[in-house]
Scaffold this motif. Structure first.
Motif, mmCIF file in Angstrom:
data_model
loop_
_atom_site.group_PDB
_atom_site.id
_atom_site.type_symbol
_atom_site.label_atom_id
_atom_site.label_comp_id
_atom_site.label_asym_id
_atom_site.label_seq_id
_atom_site.Cartn_x
_atom_site.Cartn_y
_atom_site.Cartn_z
ATOM 1 N N ASN A 192 68.104 111.173 48.073
ATOM 2 C CA ASN A 192 66.964 112.029 47.771
ATOM 3 C C ASN A 192 67.041 113.338 48.557
ATOM 4 O O ASN A 192 66.729 114.424 48.043
ATOM 5 C CB ASN A 192 65.657 111.309 48.090
ATOM 6 C CG ASN A 192 64.438 112.127 47.702
ATOM 7 O OD1 ASN A 192 64.284 112.527 46.559
ATOM 8 N ND2 ASN A 192 63.567 112.371 48.662
ATOM 9 N N ASN A 193 67.510 113.261 49.797
ATOM 10 C CA ASN A 193 67.692 114.471 50.597
ATOM 11 C C ASN A 193 68.803 115.352 50.030
ATOM 12 O O ASN A 193 68.727 116.580 50.103
ATOM 13 C CB ASN A 193 67.993 114.106 52.051
ATOM 14 C CG ASN A 193 66.761 113.617 52.791
ATOM 15 O OD1 ASN A 193 65.642 113.976 52.445
ATOM 16 N ND2 ASN A 193 66.957 112.782 53.797
ATOM 17 N N LEU A 194 69.843 114.725 49.469
ATOM 18 C CA LEU A 194 70.881 115.510 48.818
ATOM 19 C C LEU A 194 70.313 116.259 47.614
ATOM 20 O O LEU A 194 70.720 117.387 47.324
ATOM 21 C CB LEU A 194 72.034 114.608 48.367
ATOM 22 C CG LEU A 194 72.926 114.033 49.470
ATOM 23 C CD1 LEU A 194 74.049 113.204 48.851
ATOM 24 C CD2 LEU A 194 73.510 115.138 50.351
ATOM 25 N N SER A 195 69.377 115.634 46.914
ATOM 26 C CA SER A 195 68.722 116.307 45.796
ATOM 27 C C SER A 195 68.055 117.598 46.259
ATOM 28 O O SER A 195 68.128 118.634 45.593
ATOM 29 C CB SER A 195 67.675 115.393 45.151
ATOM 30 O OG SER A 195 68.258 114.216 44.647
ATOM 31 N N LYS A 196 67.406 117.533 47.415
ATOM 32 C CA LYS A 196 66.732 118.714 47.943
ATOM 33 C C LYS A 196 67.742 119.777 48.355
ATOM 34 O O LYS A 196 67.524 120.976 48.137
ATOM 35 C CB LYS A 196 65.864 118.318 49.137
ATOM 36 C CG LYS A 196 64.727 117.361 48.786
ATOM 37 C CD LYS A 196 63.988 116.906 50.033
ATOM 38 C CE LYS A 196 62.909 115.891 49.677
ATOM 39 N NZ LYS A 196 62.218 115.361 50.892
ATOM 40 N N LYS A 197 68.855 119.359 48.910
ATOM 41 C CA LYS A 197 69.859 120.314 49.359
ATOM 42 C C LYS A 197 70.479 121.066 48.196
ATOM 43 O O LYS A 197 70.650 122.286 48.252
ATOM 44 C CB LYS A 197 70.959 119.595 50.154
ATOM 45 C CG LYS A 197 72.102 120.521 50.558
ATOM 46 C CD LYS A 197 73.148 119.809 51.379
ATOM 47 C CE LYS A 197 74.290 120.767 51.742
ATOM 48 N NZ LYS A 197 75.325 120.123 52.581
ATOM 49 N N TYR A 198 70.829 120.334 47.131
ATOM 50 C CA TYR A 198 71.563 120.950 46.031
ATOM 51 C C TYR A 198 70.665 121.395 44.879
ATOM 52 O O TYR A 198 71.133 122.066 43.966
ATOM 53 C CB TYR A 198 72.640 119.995 45.526
ATOM 54 C CG TYR A 198 73.730 119.760 46.553
ATOM 55 C CD1 TYR A 198 74.649 120.753 46.848
ATOM 56 C CD2 TYR A 198 73.814 118.552 47.244
ATOM 57 C CE1 TYR A 198 75.640 120.556 47.795
ATOM 58 C CE2 TYR A 198 74.801 118.345 48.195
ATOM 59 C CZ TYR A 198 75.710 119.348 48.468
ATOM 60 O OH TYR A 198 76.682 119.159 49.418
ATOM 61 N N GLY A 199 69.412 121.016 44.915
ATOM 62 C CA GLY A 199 68.480 121.521 43.926
ATOM 63 C C GLY A 199 68.528 120.832 42.581
ATOM 64 O O GLY A 199 68.079 121.389 41.582
ATOM 65 N N TYR A 200 69.071 119.639 42.522
ATOM 66 C CA TYR A 200 69.015 118.856 41.290
ATOM 67 C C TYR A 200 68.972 117.383 41.664
ATOM 68 O O TYR A 200 69.343 116.999 42.781
ATOM 69 C CB TYR A 200 70.205 119.157 40.373
ATOM 70 C CG TYR A 200 71.517 118.526 40.807
ATOM 71 C CD1 TYR A 200 71.940 117.321 40.250
ATOM 72 C CD2 TYR A 200 72.327 119.130 41.762
ATOM 73 C CE1 TYR A 200 73.136 116.747 40.644
ATOM 74 C CE2 TYR A 200 73.515 118.559 42.155
ATOM 75 C CZ TYR A 200 73.924 117.364 41.592
ATOM 76 O OH TYR A 200 75.099 116.783 41.984
ATOM 77 N N GLU A 201 68.509 116.556 40.752
ATOM 78 C CA GLU A 201 68.286 115.143 41.058
ATOM 79 C C GLU A 201 69.600 114.387 41.205
ATOM 80 O O GLU A 201 70.445 114.383 40.318
ATOM 81 C CB GLU A 201 67.449 114.485 39.970
ATOM 82 C CG GLU A 201 67.117 113.030 40.283
ATOM 83 C CD GLU A 201 66.311 112.345 39.196
ATOM 84 O OE1 GLU A 201 65.930 111.181 39.391
ATOM 85 O OE2 GLU A 201 66.077 112.992 38.146
#
Length: 395
Positions: free
Chosen positions: A290-299
């Motif tokens: 979920n944190n990776l989603s925030k970093k890269y801007g997609y789910e």
């Protein structure tokens, strides 16, 4: 299904042999999925007043899921398509990066398209703005309309290609999130790009930018690349994640191959799951992605293979109920993966719940046959074994 050596590996290297565990299915949705193919596509460009050809490579799981994927655009696409596909496949199989779509843009007149301003020594030069208009207003909308794309995109350019992608960062920063700039010709037109960078680099952008730049044994390029790197650090240190690598053992012809591979590693440097997160269980693992989603801007979602490994860790530790719980969760998240049912079957078999094991092994066999998967004989072997345990005389 598991591979015996798999469990001797730390989580950081488990994906090196992870392909042996996959059912070839990846991420799925329960609804019917339209089959879409890659290959060469021709676009009639009104902006460039010519036909343009692109080659499209889709992730192996594309037609088995409704997931959206990042896109990597390649300049000089015909020349870089094959080795780029190989690098992407190698890294995604081992979970060093997410599954992505690759779009290779074939050349018509690279001197024209990759040059932002006219220079006398290149008679057709100066068409860079039109080329970027084509990418922004025709190619990208076409790709987004016809394929399931996420909001994260990359572009790779070599030499003159590095010139135009750097120009796009400075003048149209919303176009791409990541840039793999290989031996970029930044001193073109009396350092036009360097002077522009001094004026255009920003302290912040609408999203985090990643810029990976390499140079081989090419002394003529050193001064301009050093200057650009310094300007990024001075003006955009928190907005652009820059890595600049000098590769003195490479030359202008050999450097693209290794740069593309390492550039992708840089873009997704924290994609692999750390041991300390894995050991905390599924909730912590989901939180990491979920944190990776925030970093890269997609789910992003927790991969099937990670959940499977967690289940087998519990199984190996004789925590059978926990193992069954995790395997069951995997069948809910990836209902069309043959492998998740085979693993759940193994959990039930170890727990002496043989009828439930039989049901799940049978599901794995059926899906494996439908998908023509190479592990189907193993699923069938497991099914026959548990059937014999249930009824030794008439299995």
């Amino acid at each position: 299904m598991k591979n015996e050596s798999f469990f001797k590996q730390p989580i950081a290297t488990l994906f090196i042999i992870g392909i042996l565990l996959l059912s070839g299915t990846g991420l799925y949705a329960q609804q019917k999925i339209e089959v879409v193919k890659g290959g060469e596509v021709t676009i009639e460009s009104k902006i460039l007043k010519e036909e343009r050809t692109v080659s499209v490579h889709l992730p192996g799981i594309y037609n088995l899921t409704n997931q959206s994927f990042p896109v990597l655009y390649l300049l000089d696409g015909k020349g870089h398509f094959q080795h780029s596909k190989a690098a992407v496949n190698f890294l995604t199989i081992r979970n060093y990066m997410p599954q992505i779509i690759v779009v290779a843009i074939h050349n018509v007149d690279r001197n024209r398209d990759f040059s932002p301003v006219h220079e006398e020594q290149f008679p057709s030069s100066g068409g860079g703005e039109n080329f970027l208009d084509f990418i922004e207003n025709e190619l990208t909308p076409f790709i987004n309309k016809n394929y399931r794309t996420s909001d994260f995109s990359l572009i790779m350019g070599h030499s003159f290609g590095g010139t135009i992608i750097t120009y796009s960062l400075l003048t149209r920063p919303e176009l791409f999130d990541g840039y793999i700039s290989i031996s970029p010709y930044l001193f073109y037109a009396n350092n036009y790009i360097i002077d522009l960078a001094d004026k255009k680099l920003q302290p912040s952008y609408n999203s985090k930018k990643f810029y990976y730049m390499t140079i081989g044994d090419e002394p003529a390029y050193f001064e301009s690349l050093d200057k650009f790197s310094s300007l990024v650090q001075e003006k955009s240190a928190t907005a652009i994640n820059l890595e600049y690598k000098m590769m003195k053992n490479e030359n202008h012809g050999t450097i693209p191959y290794i740069s593309l591979f390492n550039g992708l590693r840089f873009m997704f440097s924290d994609w692999q799951l750390p041991n300390e997160v894995f050991n905390k269980g599924l909730a912590a693992i989901d939180g990491y992605y979920n944190n990776l989603s925030k970093k890269y801007g997609y789910e992003t979602v927790t991969p099937e293979i990670v959940i499977n490994q967690l289940g087998y860790t519990y199984l190996q530790n004789k925590e059978l109920n926990k193992a069954i719980e995790i395997f069951t969760e995997n069948t809910k998240r990836y209902p069309q993966s043959a492998n998740v049912y085979d693993s759940l079957g193994e959990g039930f078999e170890k727990n002496n719940q043989l009828n439930k094991a039989k049901t799940n092994y049978k599901k794995a066999c059926n899906l494996g046959k439908e998908q023509n998967h190479f592990n189907t004989p193993i699923y069938l072997k497991n099914l026959n074994r548990v059937k014999k345990k249930i009824n030794p005389d008439n299995s």
